[in-house]
Write a protein that holds these residues in place. Structure first.
Motif, PDB file in Angstrom:
ATOM      1  N   LEU A  93      29.454  58.674  44.626  1.00 32.98           N
ATOM      2  CA  LEU A  93      28.155  58.779  44.114  1.00 32.98           C
ATOM      3  C   LEU A  93      27.259  58.686  45.242  1.00 32.98           C
ATOM      4  O   LEU A  93      25.997  59.008  45.203  1.00 32.98           O
TER       5      LEU A  93
ATOM      6  N   LYS B 291      20.565  54.934  37.859  1.00 29.31           N
ATOM      7  CA  LYS B 291      19.915  55.223  36.444  1.00 29.31           C
ATOM      8  C   LYS B 291      18.800  54.322  36.453  1.00 29.31           C
ATOM      9  O   LYS B 291      17.752  54.572  35.756  1.00 29.31           O
TER      10      LYS B 291
ATOM     11  N   ASP C  16      26.377  54.007  39.632  1.00 24.94           N
ATOM     12  CA  ASP C  16      25.904  54.808  38.803  1.00 24.94           C
ATOM     13  C   ASP C  16      24.772  53.984  37.999  1.00 24.94           C
ATOM     14  O   ASP C  16      23.732  54.585  37.688  1.00 24.94           O
TER      15      ASP C  16
ATOM     16  N   GLN D 113      33.172  55.096  42.236  1.00 29.25           N
ATOM     17  CA  GLN D 113      31.881  55.007  42.150  1.00 29.25           C
ATOM     18  C   GLN D 113      31.177  55.233  43.739  1.00 29.25           C
ATOM     19  O   GLN D 113      30.013  55.799  43.865  1.00 29.25           O
TER      20      GLN D 113
END
Length: 757
Positions: free
Chosen positions: A285, A239, A235, A282
C-alpha cells in the motif's frame, strides 16, 4: 515476531513517566490555516518486542527535524509507544519509561502472599503447586493464558497516568495526536481497530499473545495480539486521512533452515511467517512519497531487555540514513513550535483533570463477591483525590481477595468532577478449583518422606460465600478430610467452620523407640472472627478417636478418645512461608480436653489436660540480607498440674530449621522448646547477574529439645544445632539442599522439595 517471544510487548507496558506541559498563547487561526495547506503525515509502528525501543530513536529524529505527526497507529509494542506519544509524552519521557522498566513484574499475576487474606494464605501454603485449574459443568477449565494480564494492566495504568476514558464518537481522535491500536478478534481472526475507550485496555489488547496472556474483552469481543492479523497497519493510517506514511518495521526475520531443529523453533517460525505475511501485504500500500524504515535489528532478541538501548540507537540510525526523505516533511521552526504548543495545551486538559475530586464510584461487579466487600477493600470514597500510588494499592487490595481474574479501574470526567469505575471479572475457570501440593524430604540415607496433597474447593455455594473444601493426602502420612467454611454475614468478618478428618500420624523408628502409627478420626465445630485481613480469633469444640500401634512385639495397641474445646489466636503477615524477608507469623493455641485411654499401654485412665502451643516466625530483610527468628513452645498439663508419663498429644522436633542436625520428627514429647536465628543472602538477585531468580545461601543457629515429663524439663538439656544450606523458590515450593549438625555428634545431609514447614 516469534510466538515464544511475543510476551515481551506486554512487559514493556510498564513504569511511571512524568508529564510536564506548559501552555503558551498561540495563534490558533494561523495554525489551522497551516494545517489545512500542508500534507498530513501518519506514523505506523509495528510490533517486535524489546526491539520496539527502535521506535523511540525514529521519533527522536523526527522531532529533531521538525516533522509533525498528524496520525499514529501501532500494533503490540508499537501500540504502546504510539499511545504514549499520542497522549502527549515527549521522546525523553518514553525513553525513560522503556529503559527503566521493572521487566520481571509482568511475568506473574500471582498475588503476593502478604496481601492474601488469612484463610487464603493457609490454602496457598498447603497447596504449593502454582496451577490454575478448575472443574465445573462436567469439564476441567483453565485460564485462556498463562498470564491473566492483571500485572500488565497495573503497569500500563502507571505508564498512562490516571487519564480518563476517551469515549464517544471521536474517542482517540481527542488525544494530542489522533491514535489507533490494532488487535485481533480471537473468534473471527479478523483485525480490530480500537479507536475509543480505555487507552490502557487498547494497548493491552494489541499485545495479548494468544495462549500466553488471556484475551482482553472489549465491546463483547475477545481480543488478542494485533500482529497476528495486521502487524504494520498502513491501511488504517491511510483511512484516518494520512497523505504521507512513515512506517517502521521491526518484525523478526525468518529462521535459517539449520536452526529449525526443535518443535519450539518450528512454532516460532510459523508465527513469524504469519506476522511477516501481514506486513508484506501492508507494504504494497506504500507509494513513492511514503517512507519505510527498517532498522538493522534482525540480530537482536525480542526478550533481552539489555538490548533496548542498542535498539533505540539502531532506530535513530535508520532514520538518519533516510534523513533526506524525512527532511522533505520538515516544517519551519515557528510553525512546528506552534503545533507542538497547541498539542501541549490539548494534552494538559486531561492531565490537569487528574487532581479533581471523585464525585461518584461505580462498580461493575461481574462476580459473586458482595459489592460491599469489594468497596470495603477498595477503600476509596467519594470526595477523595486519588493519585497513582493510591489507586494501585486500592486495586491490589481488591485483587488480593483472590476471587477475580481481572480488577481494573477507569475514570470518566464530567463537569462535576471525576467518576471512578471499578470493574471486577470473576475467574473464568471457576468457581470450583483443584489445588495440589507436594513435598519430598530426604537425608540421603534411610529416610525419605514424600507427600502429595490434592484439594477440591467449591466456592460461593451459599449466599454469603460458603466454601466446601475436600482434601486428600497420599504418602507418608495419608489423610482425607472435608471442611465447610461459612461466613455469617455479607462482609464475611464472622464465620462458622466444621471439619471431619481421617488421618495417620507416623514417627519413624529410632534407637530409643519403635515406629509408631496413630490412626485417628477427628471432628471440629468452630466460630471465628477475622479481626484483620492477616489475623483470626477462633474458638470451638473438637473430638478425636484413634489407635496407636507399634511395630514391635513388646508394645500393644493403645486406643484413645478425646473431647474438648480450643481457642486460637493467629496473625500472619509473612511475605513468604519458605524464604521470608519481611513480616511475622504468630499463633497461640490452647486446648482443653478430657482424654480417655483404654487398657493397654496405659492403665485405662481418664484425665483432663491442657495443651498450649506458641509458634512465631519473623523476618527482616534489606539489600539481599535477611534475618529470620523462629521460636516454638508446647506443653501438656493435666489437672492440678500433675505430670503424666503418657499422652497422645505430642510435639516433634527434627528436620530443616527445626533442629536441623536431626532427622525429620526425630524427637517427640509432650513438652517442647525451640529457638533459632537464621541468616540468608540472596545470591540470585544480588550476585549472579540480577537474574530475578532468588538463590539463597543461608545458615542457622538453633537450640531445642522435647521432654516426656514436665519435671524433667531443664535448660541444660537443650540441644545445640545449626545448618548451612542453599535454596530457591520454585513453582512447587522451596528446593533446599544443605547440611545440619547438632551437639552430641548428630548430623544430616538434607534435601527438601516442596513444603518445608
Amino acid at each position: 515476531m516469534r510466538f515464544s517471544l511475543l510476551i515481551l510487548p506486554l512487559l514493556s507496558l510498564l513504569s511511571i513517566a512524568s508529564f510536564t506541559a506548559t501552555a503558551n498563547v498561540v495563534d490558533s487561526n494561523n495554525i489551522e490555516e497551516s494545517n489545512q495547506t500542508r500534507k498530513k503525515v501518519g506514523l505506523v509502528l509495528s510490533g517486535g518486542g524489546a526491539k520496539g525501543a527502535a521506535h523511540i530513536g525514529v521519533l527522536r529524529v523526527l522531532e529533531q527535524n521538525n516533522v509533525i505527526i498528524d496520525y499514529i497507529v501501532g500494533t503490540s509494542i508499537g501500540a504502546y509507544v504510539g499511545g504514549l506519544y499520542a497522549l502527549g509524552y515527549n521522546v525523553n519521557d518514553i525513553e525513560k519509561i522503556m529503559l527503566t522498566l521493572p521487566w520481571n513484574d509482568g511475568y506473574s499475576d500471582f498475588i503476593p502472599r502478604q496481601n492474601l487474606l488469612f484463610e487464603d494464605k493457609k490454602l496457598r501454603d498447603q497447596y504449593n503447586i502454582s496451577l490454575r485449574l478448575g472443574y465445573s459443568d462436567g469439564q476441567f477449565k483453565m485460564p485462556q493464558g498463562f498470564l491473566l494480564g492483571q500485572t500488565v494492566s497495573q503497569l500500563l495504568q502507571q505508564s498512562t497516568d490516571l487519564v480518563s476514558l476517551f469515549s464517544g464518537e471521536n474517542g482517540f481522535d481527542n488525544l494530542a495526536i489522533p491514535y489507533r491500536a490494532v488487535a485481533s478478534d480471537l473468534v473471527t481472526a479478523k483485525p480490530v481497530v480500537l479507536s475509543s475507550g480505555s487507552i490502557t485496555q487498547a494497548m493491552k489488547a494489541s499485545a495479548a499473545v494468544p495462549g500466553i496472556v488471556a484475551a482482553v474483552k472489549i465491546d463483547g469481543k475477545l481480543l488478542v495480539d494485533g500482529g497476528i492479523t495486521n502487524n504494520m497497519p498502513i491501511d488504517v493510517i491511510k483511512k484516518m486521512g494520512a497523505d504521507i506514511v512513515i512506517a517502521v518495521d521491526i518484525g523478526s526475520p525468518l529462521t535459517d533452515k539449520n536452526d529449525l531443529n526443535s518443535a519450539i523453533s518450528v512454532i516460532n517460525q510459523l508465527s513469524t511467517i504469519l506476522t511477516n505475511n501481514t506486513s508484506l501485504a501492508q507494504k504494497t500500500l506504500l507509494t513513492e512519497q511514503d517512507i519505510l524504515l527498517r532498522p538493522a535489528i534482525d540480530d537482536l532478541s525480542t526478550t533481552d531487555f539489555s538490548i533496548m538501548g542498542k535498539a533505540l540507537l539502531l532506530g535513530e540510525q535508520e532514520a538518519l540514513n533516510n534523513l533526506g526523505k524525512i527532511q522533505t516533511l520538515s516544517l519551519d521552526a515557528s510553525t512546528y513550535q506552534n503545533v507542538q504548543e497547541q498539542r501541549k495545551v490539548k494534552a494538559k486538559a486531561w492531565f490537569e483533570a487528574l487532581p479533581r475530586a471523585i464525585v461518584d464510584i461505580q462498580y461493575r461487579n461481574n462476580s459473586n463477591v458482595s459489592e460491599s466487600i469489594i468497596a470495603e477493600h477498595f477503600a476509596i470514597h467519594i470526595g477523595d483525590i486519588v493519585n497513582q500510588a493510591q489507586l494501585r494499592l486500592a486495586i491490589d487490595r481488591v485483587y488480593a481477595l483472590d476471587k477475580f481474574e481481572q480488577v481494573n479501574a477507569e475514570f470518566i470526567d464530567n463537569e462535576a468532577g471525576r467518576v471512578l469505575m471499578l470493574t471486577t471479572e470473576k475467574k473464568s475457570w471457576g468457581p470450583n478449583y483443584l489445588n495440589f501440593g507436594f513435598s519430598l524430604k530426604s537425608d540421603f540415607s534411610d529416610s525419605t518422606i514424600v507427600a502429595l496433597n490434592a484439594g477440591y474447593a467449591l466456592n460461593d455455594i451459599t449466599a454469603n460465600g460458603g466454601l466446601w473444601l475436600n482434601e486428600i493426602r497420599l504418602g507418608w502420612e495419608p489423610m482425607v478430610a472435608s471442611e465447610f467454611y461459612q461466613p455469617l454475614t455479607k462482609q464475611q468478618q464472622y464465620y462458622f467452620r466444621t471439619r471431619a478428618e481421617y488421618a495417620q500420624d507416623k514417627w519413624e523408628e529410632r534407637q530409643d523407640r519403635p515406629e509408631v502409627t496413630n490412626k485417628f478420626v477427628y471432628g471440629a465445630l468452630a466460630m471465628g472472627f477475622n479481626y484483620a485481613n492477616n489475623g483470626i480469633v477462633e474458638t470451638g469444640i473438637s473430638a478425636e478417636k484413634g489407635n496407636l500401634s507399634f511395630n514391635n512385639q513388646q508394645s500393644t495397641d493403645q486406643k484413645y478418645r478425646s473431647l474438648g474445646g480450643y481457642a486460637t489466636f493467629a496473625f500472619d503477615s509473612l511475605d513468604s512461608i519458605n524464604f521470608p524477608t519481611q513480616g511475622n507469623k504468630l499463633s497461640l493455641d490452647v486446648f482443653l480436653r478430657n482424654d480417655v485411654y483404654d487398657a493397654g499401654f496405659t492403665d485405662g485412665s481418664s484425665e483432663n489436660s491442657t495443651e498450649i502451643k506458641l509458634n512465631w516466625r519473623g523476618a527482616f530483610g534489606f539489600r539481599g540480607h535477611t534475618f529470620v527468628g523462629i521460636s516454638s513452645f508446647a506443653t501438656v498439663l493435666t489437672e492440678k498440674g500433675r505430670d503424666s508419663d503418657f499422652t497422645v498429644h505430642v510435639s516433634e522436633l527434627g528436620g530443616f530449621l527445626n533442629l536441623s542436625g536431626y532427622q525429620q520428627d526425630a524427637l517427640i514429647g509432650a513438652h517442647k522448646a525451640f529457638v533459632a536465628v537464621v541468616y540468608q543472602y540472596d545470591l540470585g538477585r544480588k550476585v549472579l547477574g540480577g537474574s530475578g531468580l532468588p538463590i539463597y545461601l543461608g545458615t542457622s543457629l538453633e537450640a531445642g529439645n522435647t521432654w516426656s515429663l514436665k519435671q524433667s524439663v531443664k535448660f541444660d538439656d537443650l540441644i545445640s544445632s545449626g545448618s548451612v544450606y542453599l535454596g530457591t523458590d520454585t513453582s512447587f515450593g522451596p528446593a533446599v539442599i544443605g547440611v545440619g549438625y547438632a551437639s552430641g555428634g548428630e548430623h544430616t545431609v538434607f534435601l527438601s522439595l516442596g513444603k518445608n514447614w
